[in-house]
Design a protein around this motif. Structure first.
Motif, PDB file in Angstrom:
ATOM      1  N   GLY A  17     -15.299  -0.979 -30.663  1.00 18.82           N
ATOM      2  CA  GLY A  17     -15.230  -0.384 -29.226  1.00 18.82           C
ATOM      3  C   GLY A  17     -14.542  -1.411 -28.363  1.00 18.82           C
ATOM      4  O   GLY A  17     -14.481  -1.025 -27.129  1.00 18.82           O
ATOM      5  N   SER A  18     -14.156  -2.487 -28.658  1.00 18.54           N
ATOM      6  CA  SER A  18     -13.890  -3.597 -27.802  1.00 18.54           C
ATOM      7  C   SER A  18     -12.834  -4.626 -28.461  1.00 18.54           C
ATOM      8  O   SER A  18     -13.083  -4.886 -29.804  1.00 18.54           O
ATOM      9  N   MET A  19     -11.730  -4.775 -27.863  1.00 24.25           N
ATOM     10  CA  MET A  19     -10.992  -5.738 -28.171  1.00 24.25           C
ATOM     11  C   MET A  19     -11.381  -7.105 -28.369  1.00 24.25           C
ATOM     12  O   MET A  19     -11.176  -8.017 -29.092  1.00 24.25           O
ATOM     13  N   SER A  20     -11.955  -7.482 -27.247  1.00 19.47           N
ATOM     14  CA  SER A  20     -12.904  -8.671 -27.410  1.00 19.47           C
ATOM     15  C   SER A  20     -13.881  -8.909 -28.597  1.00 19.47           C
ATOM     16  O   SER A  20     -13.689 -10.072 -29.155  1.00 19.47           O
ATOM     17  N   LEU A  21     -14.579  -7.803 -28.542  1.00 20.77           N
ATOM     18  CA  LEU A  21     -15.590  -8.137 -29.784  1.00 20.77           C
ATOM     19  C   LEU A  21     -14.928  -8.224 -31.290  1.00 20.77           C
ATOM     20  O   LEU A  21     -15.194  -8.791 -31.957  1.00 20.77           O
ATOM     21  N   ALA A  22     -13.803  -7.351 -31.296  1.00 19.03           N
ATOM     22  CA  ALA A  22     -13.012  -7.343 -32.394  1.00 19.03           C
ATOM     23  C   ALA A  22     -12.403  -8.825 -32.730  1.00 19.03           C
ATOM     24  O   ALA A  22     -12.485  -9.393 -33.800  1.00 19.03           O
ATOM     25  N   GLY A  23     -11.823  -9.147 -31.669  1.00 22.11           N
ATOM     26  CA  GLY A  23     -11.226 -10.558 -31.740  1.00 22.11           C
ATOM     27  C   GLY A  23     -12.168 -11.671 -32.041  1.00 22.11           C
ATOM     28  O   GLY A  23     -11.855 -12.447 -32.895  1.00 22.11           O
ATOM     29  N   ARG A  24     -13.413 -11.683 -31.383  1.00 18.03           N
ATOM     30  CA  ARG A  24     -14.321 -12.572 -31.898  1.00 18.03           C
ATOM     31  C   ARG A  24     -14.926 -12.546 -33.239  1.00 18.03           C
ATOM     32  O   ARG A  24     -15.092 -13.531 -34.013  1.00 18.03           O
ATOM     33  N   ALA A  25     -14.931 -11.081 -33.766  1.00 15.50           N
ATOM     34  CA  ALA A  25     -15.402 -11.108 -35.297  1.00 15.50           C
ATOM     35  C   ALA A  25     -14.100 -11.551 -36.050  1.00 15.50           C
ATOM     36  O   ALA A  25     -14.507 -11.931 -37.270  1.00 15.50           O
ATOM     37  N   LEU A  26     -13.273 -11.460 -35.692  1.00 11.22           N
ATOM     38  CA  LEU A  26     -11.845 -11.907 -36.771  1.00 11.22           C
ATOM     39  C   LEU A  26     -11.476 -13.133 -36.257  1.00 11.22           C
ATOM     40  O   LEU A  26     -10.465 -13.650 -37.049  1.00 11.22           O
ATOM     41  N   GLY A  27     -11.712 -13.760 -35.396  1.00 10.31           N
ATOM     42  CA  GLY A  27     -11.215 -15.058 -34.777  1.00 10.31           C
ATOM     43  C   GLY A  27      -9.920 -15.066 -34.329  1.00 10.31           C
ATOM     44  O   GLY A  27      -9.138 -16.091 -34.276  1.00 10.31           O
ATOM     45  N   PHE A  28      -9.676 -13.803 -33.398  1.00 11.76           N
ATOM     46  CA  PHE A  28      -8.363 -14.002 -32.645  1.00 11.76           C
ATOM     47  C   PHE A  28      -8.802 -13.737 -31.198  1.00 11.76           C
ATOM     48  O   PHE A  28      -9.989 -13.286 -30.861  1.00 11.76           O
ATOM     49  N   SER A  29      -7.892 -14.162 -30.459  1.00  6.63           N
ATOM     50  CA  SER A  29      -7.958 -14.014 -28.864  1.00  6.63           C
ATOM     51  C   SER A  29      -7.857 -12.525 -28.657  1.00  6.63           C
ATOM     52  O   SER A  29      -6.966 -11.776 -29.186  1.00  6.63           O
ATOM     53  N   PRO A  30      -8.417 -11.966 -27.368  1.00 12.12           N
ATOM     54  CA  PRO A  30      -8.282 -10.743 -27.021  1.00 12.12           C
ATOM     55  C   PRO A  30      -6.666 -10.177 -27.068  1.00 12.12           C
ATOM     56  O   PRO A  30      -6.113  -9.323 -27.148  1.00 12.12           O
ATOM     57  N   ALA A  31      -5.907 -11.195 -26.186  1.00 15.55           N
ATOM     58  CA  ALA A  31      -4.445 -11.132 -26.077  1.00 15.55           C
ATOM     59  C   ALA A  31      -3.736 -10.817 -27.404  1.00 15.55           C
ATOM     60  O   ALA A  31      -2.912 -10.071 -27.539  1.00 15.55           O
ATOM     61  N   VAL A  32      -4.118 -11.779 -28.519  1.00 18.93           N
ATOM     62  CA  VAL A  32      -3.499 -11.402 -29.703  1.00 18.93           C
ATOM     63  C   VAL A  32      -3.905 -10.010 -30.542  1.00 18.93           C
ATOM     64  O   VAL A  32      -3.202  -9.340 -31.206  1.00 18.93           O
ATOM     65  N   ILE A  33      -5.149  -9.757 -30.256  1.00 19.19           N
ATOM     66  CA  ILE A  33      -5.744  -8.389 -30.660  1.00 19.19           C
ATOM     67  C   ILE A  33      -4.737  -7.230 -30.122  1.00 19.19           C
ATOM     68  O   ILE A  33      -4.079  -6.356 -30.608  1.00 19.19           O
ATOM     69  N   SER A  34      -4.498  -7.273 -28.778  1.00 23.96           N
ATOM     70  CA  SER A  34      -3.790  -6.314 -27.909  1.00 23.96           C
ATOM     71  C   SER A  34      -2.592  -6.163 -28.274  1.00 23.96           C
ATOM     72  O   SER A  34      -1.853  -5.202 -28.629  1.00 23.96           O
ATOM     73  N   LYS A  35      -1.905  -7.386 -28.706  1.00 24.60           N
ATOM     74  CA  LYS A  35      -0.394  -7.471 -29.078  1.00 24.60           C
ATOM     75  C   LYS A  35       0.016  -7.008 -30.309  1.00 24.60           C
ATOM     76  O   LYS A  35       0.734  -6.180 -30.902  1.00 24.60           O
ATOM     77  N   ARG A  36      -1.314  -7.138 -31.306  1.00 22.37           N
ATOM     78  CA  ARG A  36      -1.278  -6.562 -32.805  1.00 22.37           C
ATOM     79  C   ARG A  36      -1.543  -5.119 -32.741  1.00 22.37           C
ATOM     80  O   ARG A  36      -0.696  -4.445 -33.364  1.00 22.37           O
ATOM     81  N   ILE A  37      -2.368  -4.842 -31.736  1.00 21.63           N
ATOM     82  CA  ILE A  37      -2.429  -3.115 -31.736  1.00 21.63           C
ATOM     83  C   ILE A  37      -1.165  -2.498 -31.065  1.00 21.63           C
ATOM     84  O   ILE A  37      -0.636  -1.464 -31.648  1.00 21.63           O
ATOM     85  N   LYS A  38      -0.426  -3.060 -30.171  1.00 18.76           N
ATOM     86  CA  LYS A  38       0.830  -2.407 -29.703  1.00 18.76           C
ATOM     87  C   LYS A  38       1.757  -2.443 -30.830  1.00 18.76           C
ATOM     88  O   LYS A  38       2.701  -1.578 -30.685  1.00 18.76           O
ATOM     89  N   ARG A  39       1.867  -3.742 -31.325  1.00 14.30           N
ATOM     90  CA  ARG A  39       2.942  -3.720 -32.640  1.00 14.30           C
ATOM     91  C   ARG A  39       2.678  -2.535 -33.742  1.00 14.30           C
ATOM     92  O   ARG A  39       3.657  -1.848 -34.098  1.00 14.30           O
ATOM     93  N   LEU A  40       1.500  -2.374 -33.859  1.00  9.69           N
ATOM     94  CA  LEU A  40       1.310  -1.216 -34.826  1.00  9.69           C
ATOM     95  C   LEU A  40       1.615   0.167 -34.184  1.00  9.69           C
ATOM     96  O   LEU A  40       2.223   0.979 -35.002  1.00  9.69           O
TER      97      LEU A  40
END
Length: 298
Positions: A17-40
């Motif tokens: 439920g969070s890009m920050s928590l997902a990034g922490r679990a996967l080793g990515f910054s929230p900005a990278v997570i947001s960019k990858r979701i937008k790309r998808l």
């Protein structure tokens, strides 16, 4: 073709439920997570997530996509488990939902032998008499005792369920034995779950009887204790009151009538083309444990 990593990121964002928590679990910054979701989303041409300052939620398209992504990731997990030879020794956590009484009586006592056979597997057993949201709650499977209707879930029958009308001898001595179904209306009945009707199979087919009683509770175990104490007549499963029927603390009432035979004990899990090995092995374990004639009926 969609990048597999983007699917894993999307699933992690939904699960946490969070890009920050997902990034922490996967080793990515929230900005990278947001960019990858937008790309998808750009690749698919549709919005998958609704974003606010406080929460992230799935759109209608996102929910359907998420269900299918889970199936893809589960299939990959199954393939990796097969290659790694993990079918005999499970790993990770198996999260299970089960009814309170049944889980306590007929799952918990057998977990030791299952976990000894799979020492690297952890069990998270959640007991509740409510039907949980399997996908939303992150459950691998749920054990349900019900007449299952069509849904997006897959159900595998584990054992038949036999339910009988019963009462304590002290109640029968005071109030007499009912002569027929209509005679139940002059008796104290113990309905469960806010006066749910009793669906019965009898000599003339199926019928529905709506019991009336002054004891209202959402607890199946309260009804069980009340009928044993001589409070009234209840419709109970033999897996729950087998010992009391055998030793005489309860007697069967109107034995020509039993609860609907459409009610079964089933393992229910999300629709997936490939079950994770840990889920399949646990379901196989319960199927063998209970069998077509469960041990509580022998």
């Amino acid at each position: 073709m969609t990048n597999l990593g983007d699917l894993e990121i999307f699933a992690s964002v939904v699960a946490t439920g969070s890009m920050s928590l997902a990034g922490r679990a996967l080793g990515f910054s929230p900005a990278v997570i947001s960019k990858r979701i937008k790309r998808l989303e750009d690749r698919l041409g549709t919005r998958l997530l609704q974003r606010t300052t406080r929460q992230i939620s799935l759109t209608e398209a996102g929910q359907g996509f998420y269900d299918r992504v889970l199936a893809i990731l589960a299939g990959l997990e199954e393939a990796e488990a097969y290659i790694a030879g993990r079918s005999a020794q499970m790993q990770g956590t198996l999260k299970i939902s089960a009814p309170t009484s049944f889980g306590r009586l007929h799952i918990a006592p057998h977990l030791k032998s299952f976990m000894q056979a799979h020492p690297d597997l952890a069990i998270n057993l959640v007991l509740s008499d409510e039907f949980v949201d399997i996908v939303g709650g992150g459950f691998d499977l749920a054990i349900r005792i019900a007449e299952l209707t069509d849904s997006s879930l897959v159900a595998r029958r584990l054992a038949p369920v036999r339910r009988v009308l019963c009462a304590a001898p002290s109640y029968i001595e005071t109030h007499g034995m009912p002569g027929d179904i209509e005679d139940l209306r002059r008796h104290v009945c113990l309905p469960a779950h806010n006066h749910d009707p009793w669906r019965l199979d009898g000599p003339n087919g199926s019928l529905t009887f709506r019991p009336e009683g002054k004891l209202i509770t959402n607890s199946s175990e309260v009804i069980r204790e009340a009928v044993i104490a001589g409070f009234g007549i209840a419709l109970r499963s033999t897996w729950d009151i087998g010992p009391e029927l055998r030793d005489g603390r309860l007697v069967q009432v109107l034995p020509a009538y039993e609860g609907s035979h459409n009610v079964t004990l089933s393992a229910v899990y999300p629709t997936r083309q490939f079950l994770p090995a840990k889920v399949r092995v646990f379901i196989d374990f319960l199927t063998e444990l209970y069998g077509p004639v469960p041990y509580w009926e022998r």
